[in-house]
Enzyme design. Structure first.
Site, PDB file in Angstrom:
ATOM      1  N   TYR A 270       0.870  -1.174   0.000  1.00 17.92           N
ATOM      2  CA  TYR A 270       0.000   0.000   0.000  1.00 17.92           C
ATOM      3  C   TYR A 270       0.905   1.221   0.000  1.00 17.92           C
ATOM      4  O   TYR A 270       1.643   1.454   0.960  1.00 17.92           O
ATOM      5  CB  TYR A 270      -0.908   0.006   1.228  1.00 17.92           C
ATOM      6  CG  TYR A 270      -2.000   1.059   1.176  1.00 17.92           C
ATOM      7  CD1 TYR A 270      -3.246   0.755   0.644  1.00 17.92           C
ATOM      8  CD2 TYR A 270      -1.780   2.344   1.633  1.00 17.92           C
ATOM      9  CE1 TYR A 270      -4.254   1.714   0.577  1.00 17.92           C
ATOM     10  CE2 TYR A 270      -2.767   3.310   1.574  1.00 17.92           C
ATOM     11  CZ  TYR A 270      -4.012   2.989   1.040  1.00 17.92           C
ATOM     12  OH  TYR A 270      -4.986   3.944   0.969  1.00 17.92           O
ATOM     13  N   TYR A 362     -10.530  -2.450   6.560  1.00 16.77           N
ATOM     14  CA  TYR A 362     -10.027  -1.094   6.785  1.00 16.77           C
ATOM     15  C   TYR A 362      -9.841  -0.769   8.264  1.00 16.77           C
ATOM     16  O   TYR A 362      -9.200   0.213   8.606  1.00 16.77           O
ATOM     17  CB  TYR A 362     -10.988  -0.072   6.171  1.00 16.77           C
ATOM     18  CG  TYR A 362     -11.001  -0.037   4.657  1.00 16.77           C
ATOM     19  CD1 TYR A 362     -10.144  -0.814   3.890  1.00 16.77           C
ATOM     20  CD2 TYR A 362     -11.897   0.789   3.986  1.00 16.77           C
ATOM     21  CE1 TYR A 362     -10.165  -0.780   2.517  1.00 16.77           C
ATOM     22  CE2 TYR A 362     -11.926   0.842   2.601  1.00 16.77           C
ATOM     23  CZ  TYR A 362     -11.063   0.055   1.870  1.00 16.77           C
ATOM     24  OH  TYR A 362     -11.091   0.104   0.500  1.00 16.77           O
TER      25      TYR A 362
END
Length: 401
Positions: A270, A362
């Site tokens: 990420y 998340y």
């Protein structure tokens, strides 16, 4: 002299040259091909005195140069098939999903049908160019594909592909490490993880063997070991071909794997802009008004920095949330041992089949929270909007925050 990059596409520049009868070798317009014609896509259809005609958009020519051409003159079977498929797709949607075929006696298409076909053709070209751009910019061997069979949405307008962190001014993501392990065959007694006080993260099959929450220390650019070292996994980039695709349930873009992924395998990093948490809070206020934000707190040791993948990122920018994910977040240290600035790696939590969507939770770090209305982004840990979760998992929590 000052120079700025041209924002027009190569095809647009070629169209301008041909329209003005100009030659420009640098963009491929020469005396030989100034007047050449190649079908870019088909715009419309009609039957005139028993002859079938298609309205042709010529590649490298402005739309004002479009011409009606008889079917017998067209040598573009793929474009013809795309035209018919788009036509049937539009009519099927109008008729509530019923599969339809155009009747033989149709003399001309309705304007709405032709308009949809042109938009679909332009979208197809835009997505192909985007796919080519992504694959030019990536630094790993695996391919990136792009697919949208759901709507007319094209590539994101303000997204730039990067392979590693893009630090904001004043932030150093490389801390000047000047030493590495002396192993000739990692892992040895004094390999990088043990020097940091942790276990080697990978087994002999190069699969993850540590529990979530523990850091990964990989060999760095100063280590004696070579590129085949079993402790060099994340730094090599994703080994799997992935597809950015449009979801059909309102979650925007998503990512699916085109290859089988085994349990505990590295999938992707990420990445994005590295900014201070104060700047993240300021941007978060602005992003809330736009409905899209991708802020990931780097809180392994402190909450001083945040990764913002809103404008700069890689494929992970498009990975959706799930309350029952198949990816897990791990903190990785390679050429930067600053505990405030770990690299973020996503590993598989189970076997993932080819064609399956990739997701992660998340909230799995306890500092991630979504404010997008389409489950497309991450926001600061301070909650602002209660967002309904659309992951569809049996164990779905109902909300993303």
């Amino acid at each position: 002299a000052w120079y700025v990059p041209c924002l027009a596409s190569l095809e647009t520049l070629q169209e301008l040259c041909r329209k003005e009868n100009l030659r420009c070798k640098s963009i491929g317009i020469t005396n030989r091909n100034l007047k050449s014609y190649e079908v870019e896509y088909l715009c419309d259809y009609k039957v005139d005195e028993g002859t079938e005609y298609y309205l042709v958009k010529w590649k490298g020519w402005p739309e004002s140069s479009n011409t009606w051409e008889p079917l017998k003159n067209l040598k573009c079977p793929v474009l013809l098939q795309n035209f018919l498929s788009d036509q049937n797709e539009y009519l099927s949607r109008v008729k509530e999903g019923k599969a339809l075929k155009v009747k033989n006696h149709v003399k001309a298409l309705k304007p709405a049908v032709a308009d949809y076909i042109v938009k679909k053709a332009k979208q197809r070209i835009a997505l192909r160019r985007w796919k080519e751009e992504l694959n030019r910019k990536k630094n790993h061997k695996a391919m990136i594909l792009v697919e949208n069979t759901v709507d007319l949405e094209g590539p994101p307008l303000d997204f730039y592909y990067i392979n590693e962190y893009k630090p904001a001014p004043g932030i150093n993501v490389i801390n000047g490490i000047t030493t590495g392990c002396e192993c000739s065959d990692c892992p040895a007694e004094k390999c990088c993880p043990k020097e940091a006080g942790f276990l080697l993260a990978y087994n002999k099959q190069k699969k993850l063997k540590i529990q979530p929450g523990l850091p990964i220390y990989e060999c760095n650019s100063y280590c004696r070991c070579g590129p085949d070292c079993p402790n060099r996994i994340v730094q090599k980039g994703t080994p799997y071909s992935l597809c950015i695709f449009r979801t059909n349930n309102g979650r925007g873009w998503g990512v699916k794997t085109l290859q089988k992924i085994k349990t505990n395998s590295f999938v992707m990093e990420y990445v994005g802009e590295v900014i201070t948490s104060e700047e993240a809070e300021r941007r978060g206020q602005l992003y809330d008004n736009q409905g899209n934000t991708y802020l990931f707190d780097l809180d392994y040791d402190s909450d001083e920095f945040t990764v913002d993948a809103a404008r700069y990122g890689n494929v992970s920018h498009f990975v959706n949330h799930s309350c029952d994910p198949n990816l897990q977040v791990f903190n990785v240290f390679i050429d930067n041992l600053d505990l405030r600035l770990p690299r973020i790696a996503l590993f598989s939590t189970r076997t993932i089949k080819a064609g399956e969507e990739l997701t992660f939770d998340y909230q799995m770090k306890g500092s991630i929270d979504l404010t997008s209305d389409s489950a497309d982004g991450l926001s600061p840990s301070k909650k602002r909007i209660r967002t309904v979760c659309k992951c569809g998992a049996v164990c779905c929590r109902g909300y993303l925050n």
